[in-house]
Design an enzyme around this catalytic site. Sequence first.
Site, PDB file in Angstrom:
ATOM      1  CB  CYS A  94      -9.573  -4.294 -11.210  1.00  0.00           C
ATOM      2  SG  CYS A  94      -9.222  -3.128 -12.506  1.00  0.00           S
TER       3      CYS A  94
ATOM      4  CB  CYS B  83      -4.063   3.074   5.757  1.00  0.00           C
ATOM      5  SG  CYS B  83      -3.935   2.822   3.964  1.00  0.00           S
TER       6      CYS B  83
ATOM      7  CB  CYS C   6      -0.893  -0.012   1.237  1.00  0.00           C
ATOM      8  SG  CYS C   6      -1.917   1.467   1.408  1.00  0.00           S
TER       9      CYS C   6
ATOM     10  CB  CYS D 160      -5.034  -0.690   2.572  1.00  0.00           C
ATOM     11  SG  CYS D 160      -3.749  -1.077   3.779  1.00  0.00           S
TER      12      CYS D 160
END
Length: 139
Positions: free
Chosen positions: A122, A100, A51, A97
């Site tokens: 995607c 976060c 991330c 994520c």
Amino acid sequence: MADLVTVVKKTEEEWRAVLSPEQFRILRQKGTETPGTEEYDKFFEEGIFSCIGCKTPLYKSTTKFDAGCGWPAFFEGLPGAINRAPDPDGRRTEITCAVCDGHLGHVHKGEGYSTPTDERLCVNSVSINFNPAKPSSIT
């Protein structure tokens, strides 16, 4: 994964200070990059994708495949790293994520790709960062 590590919470101003305007638009405002324009669509080196907002490992490169859609596509994320939730319109499933809550993209099922999960996660290239490492080093 969110229950194993501290969940990252920042104010809008704190996110703006650490993300580029495009990263902020996608991760925090749930935007979408133009297909085929970013660096990881046709990128197939060995390593881990993390991330961009909190550096949490999300995907092994061994789960990335060429879906021909213009965005990086993965057939699965690392265990516990990604949350799924229906979009408000109910037509797609958003992936974020787990640490976060940054918007990554959407998951699509049943499109007929020859992947072990029959899923296409995607992902916006802007929401991830590549770390050249052996995927086997991440469990």
